[in-house]
Design a protein around this motif. Structure first.
Motif, PDB file in Angstrom:
ATOM      1  N   HIS A  69       0.442   4.095  -2.907  1.00 41.74           N
ATOM      2  CA  HIS A  69       0.194   5.520  -2.674  1.00 41.74           C
ATOM      3  C   HIS A  69       1.273   6.374  -3.331  1.00 41.74           C
ATOM      4  CE1 HIS A  69      -1.006   9.170  -0.597  1.00 41.74           C
ATOM      5  NE2 HIS A  69       0.229   9.316  -0.177  1.00 41.74           N
ATOM      6  N   PRO A  93       0.801  -1.231   0.000  1.00 43.31           N
ATOM      7  CA  PRO A  93       0.000   0.000   0.000  1.00 43.31           C
ATOM      8  C   PRO A  93       0.828   1.273   0.000  1.00 43.31           C
ATOM      9  CG  PRO A  93      -0.160  -1.154   2.110  1.00 43.31           C
ATOM     10  CD  PRO A  93       0.509  -2.084   1.162  1.00 43.31           C
ATOM     11  N   ARG A  94       1.985   1.261   0.665  1.00 50.36           N
ATOM     12  CA  ARG A  94       2.815   2.477   0.650  1.00 50.36           C
ATOM     13  C   ARG A  94       3.338   2.755  -0.748  1.00 50.36           C
ATOM     14  NH1 ARG A  94       8.015   4.871   2.329  1.00 50.36           N
ATOM     15  NH2 ARG A  94       9.128   2.897   2.483  1.00 50.36           N
ATOM     16  N   GLY A 106       5.422   5.710   5.996  1.00 45.13           N
ATOM     17  CA  GLY A 106       4.320   4.833   6.330  1.00 45.13           C
ATOM     18  C   GLY A 106       4.158   4.540   7.809  1.00 45.13           C
ATOM     19  N   GLY A 122       0.067   8.655   4.022  1.00 46.49           N
ATOM     20  CA  GLY A 122      -0.645   7.814   3.073  1.00 46.49           C
ATOM     21  C   GLY A 122      -1.915   8.421   2.524  1.00 46.49           C
ATOM     22  N   TYR A 160      -0.422   1.170   7.694  1.00 51.50           N
ATOM     23  CA  TYR A 160      -0.990   0.233   6.737  1.00 51.50           C
ATOM     24  C   TYR A 160      -1.329  -1.116   7.370  1.00 51.50           C
ATOM     25  CZ  TYR A 160       0.699   3.657   3.384  1.00 51.50           C
ATOM     26  OH  TYR A 160       0.918   4.817   2.692  1.00 51.50           O
TER      27      TYR A 160
END
Length: 611
Positions: free
Chosen positions: A162, A158-159, A383, A333, A408
């Motif tokens: 983004h 997810p980092r 993150g 994020g 996350y």
């Protein structure tokens, strides 16, 4: 009897002491184990791979790889034993995994990064996965950003997702991404998704029209639903005179004039004829606003940077899941986080962590902080949120714990505490380091002392090594200052210290601004032209925008309902375009601030909901 007395005294004397050979002992042992790992006699297991089998030490493999730890514990619990676990990996990739397990280092390059990231995801090796993510982030460019985004989504990073989205949004306006092979090779669904993003930075909706025609020309054989693409991707402005370039391009396209005389343009023209008009009026791009929480547990977004009719406008966010006053605030994020604070009912410190998502315009409760605190200090980096300080009792020193929150994974982890906790210290983060700056070890002067002690100490926490070290001392002692990081440089602004003169007993001096530059070995440098203006002498917050610094404060502690705001202009400070706002109206008391960058369409939605 005398002999027994001496013996008894000797037995009561402490004679046990823990001795150590130093922190290098573990690394020496791992180095030796790495050199011995190919000895067959020391291997008690094997792993079958796509192109062979590798003998391993189960204990070492389980200690460095959660996947094998769970597998071997499963066997130990009496379940069916697996003689040779099978992995969908090559032997070369698995050898890299073993190298990292033994040494903590891995050699990454363009030929193996995909295999190593996939392996780290499969084997649940989050530290190795984070190194792969960092490698890809440092090498993202217009030619590979679309592929990196797809790669990140495929392997649940997810980092990196983004980061890649932000990169694409920021660089789309230059049309370089549209010229790449990756863009031309997008699927229809992927094209529709990307061109529909609210956050895309475009000079005009003409950029989207151009991208759509380029893709259709490159995919002339595809049976694309062009009408659906036009409807989903193209947007009108809410103000018909806002985007004259796009309006003129539509007229030329409908007339078939150059450069809109290609097969792709013809397909768009036919689709526009069938749809008759473009219905979407959502704004594109992103906007940075000031998020602030008032004494009534309301969170506002204040547009201090825009000029014209939008300057100083503000937006009220939906109520938090649980109302809190004097919390900490952070952004990471693309989300806004509110941590801790006081309950409005009993004014007791709480542990709540709440996240605001601009996409859904809603709050979510996350894993609570390890300790309750009012106004803890929090910084965001890679993150993670790092939290220390704050108060569980208004008259005590700040809390000395240091906690890390993975935004996350929604998990907390305790780190070594602040070695010398104090009141009014500032906190900043940059390049895998935390800076704990200044402050006072006492709230009140010692008995018989005219002055309370203020420190010039700076302590640095190295995140990867998890160790605190003494940093370069400040040029000027200070307490209750604000610190901020920009481009790897650390700035500490404002704060106070007692005037060391008997005739000035009890009076305080407002301290200046200092910078610690990453490319300099000279320590802290005084920045006289950035001395905080007197209107913000009681500095509440310092924030970093990519182009300038922001400082917020009051002229004196009693004027808490009138916050002054200034930004750097190259040679000093000046009010931002939206300085006159709810901040200066005197109707609200704000305690915490943070800059939040979010899609302009999200602010447009907030305005519509308010109306």
């Amino acid at each position: 009897m005398a002999s027994n007395s001496r013996g008894s005294a000797s037995m009561n004397t402490p004679d046990r002491q823990e001795m150590t050979s130093g922190v290098l002992h573990a690394s020496r042992i791992l180095k030796e184990l790495s050199s011995l790992r190919h000895l067959e006699a020391l291997c008690d297991g094997s792993v079958r791979l796509l192109d062979g089998t590798v003998r391993v030490s189960k204990a070492l493999l389980a200690s460095g790889c959660p996947y094998f730890r769970a597998l071997y514990q499963f066997e130990e619990g009496g379940c069916q034993k697996t003689e040779e676990p099978c992995l969908d990996l090559s032997r070369a990739t698995f050898e890299l995994i073993l190298d990292y397990t033994y040494t903590g280092t891995v050699l990454l390059h363009s030929d193996n990064i995909e295999d190593v990231l996939r392996a780290s995801d499969l084997l649940l090796m989050t530290d190795l996965k984070e190194l792969c993510i960092q490698y890809l982030m440092e090498r993202t460019d217009v030619d590979n950003c679309l592929g990196i985004l797809q790669f990140a989504q495929q392997f649940s990073c997810p980092r990196l997702v983004h980061f890649a989205k932000d990169f694409i949004c920021e660089h789309f306006k230059h049309r370089q991404i549209v010229r790449t092979e990756e863009f031309r090779g997008l699927s229809e669904d992927r094209l529709s998704e990307i061109l529909s993003w609210d956050g895309l930075e475009v000079r005009s909706e003409l950029d989207i029209l151009t991208a759509l025609v380029v893709w259709l020309n490159a995919n002339s054989d595809a049976t694309a639903d062009v009408e659906s693409l036009v409807t989903c991707c193209l947007r009108e402005s809410s103000d018909l005179n806002y985007d004259p370039k796009f309006q003129r391009a539509l007229q030329e396209l409908r007339a078939g004039q150059a450069p809109w005389d290609s097969p792709g343009a013809a397909r768009v023209r036919d689709a526009l004829t069938r749809t008759r008009r473009i219905r979407c009026i959502r704004e594109r791009g992103k906007k940075t606003v000031l998020a602030c929480c008032d004494a009534q547990a309301h969170v506002y977004l204040v547009d201090i940077f825009s000029q014209g009719k939008h300057a100083g406008s503000h937006f009220l966010l939906p109520p938090m899941c649980v109302p809190r006053i004097k919390p900490a605030m952070a952004v990471e994020g693309g989300y806004l986080f509110v941590l801790g604070g006081l309950s409005p009912e009993d004014h007791q410190p709480k542990r709540d962590v709440q996240r605001y998502d601009p996409a859904s315009n809603s709050w979510t409760l996350l894993a609570p902080m390890p300790y309750p605190a009012c106004m803890p200090k929090v910084v965001s980096l890679a993150g993670k949120l790092y939290v220390t300080g704050g108060y569980d009792d208004e008259v005590e020193l700040e809390i000395g714990q240091l906690e890390e929150f993975d935004v996350y994974r929604n998990q907390w982890r305790s780190l070594p505490p602040v070695p010398n906790r104090r009141r009014g210290a500032a906190l900043a983060a940059s390049e895998d380091k935390l800076y704990y700056i200044g402050g006072s070890p006492w709230q009140e002067p010692q008995v018989g002392s005219l002055f309370f002690r203020v420190l010039d100490a700076v302590e640095i926490f190295f995140i990867r090594e998890e160790v605190w070290v003494a940093g370069p001392q400040l040029q000027e002692r200070r307490c209750n200052s604000a610190a901020v990081s920009q481009d790897g440089n650390i700035f500490v602004l404002g704060g106070v210290r007692p005037i060391e003169c008997p005739s000035a007993q009890g009076q305080l001096k407002v301290t200046g601004t200092e910078g610690l530059y990453r490319d300099s070995n000279m320590g802290w440098t005084k920045l006289g032209h950035y001395h905080v203006p007197s209107e913000a002498a009681v500095c509440l917050a310092a924030l970093a925008h990519p182009n300038y610094l922001v400082v917020l404060g009051n002229s004196r502690p009693s004027e808490v309902a009138c916050t002054s705001c200034f930004i750097t202009n190259g040679s000093g400070w000046c009010p931002p375009p939206g300085a006159d706002s709810i901040l200066t109206a005197g109707t609200h008391v704000f305690h915490t601030y943070v800059l939040h960058t979010l899609p302009s369409a999200a602010l447009q939605d907030l305005t519509s909901n308010t109306d």
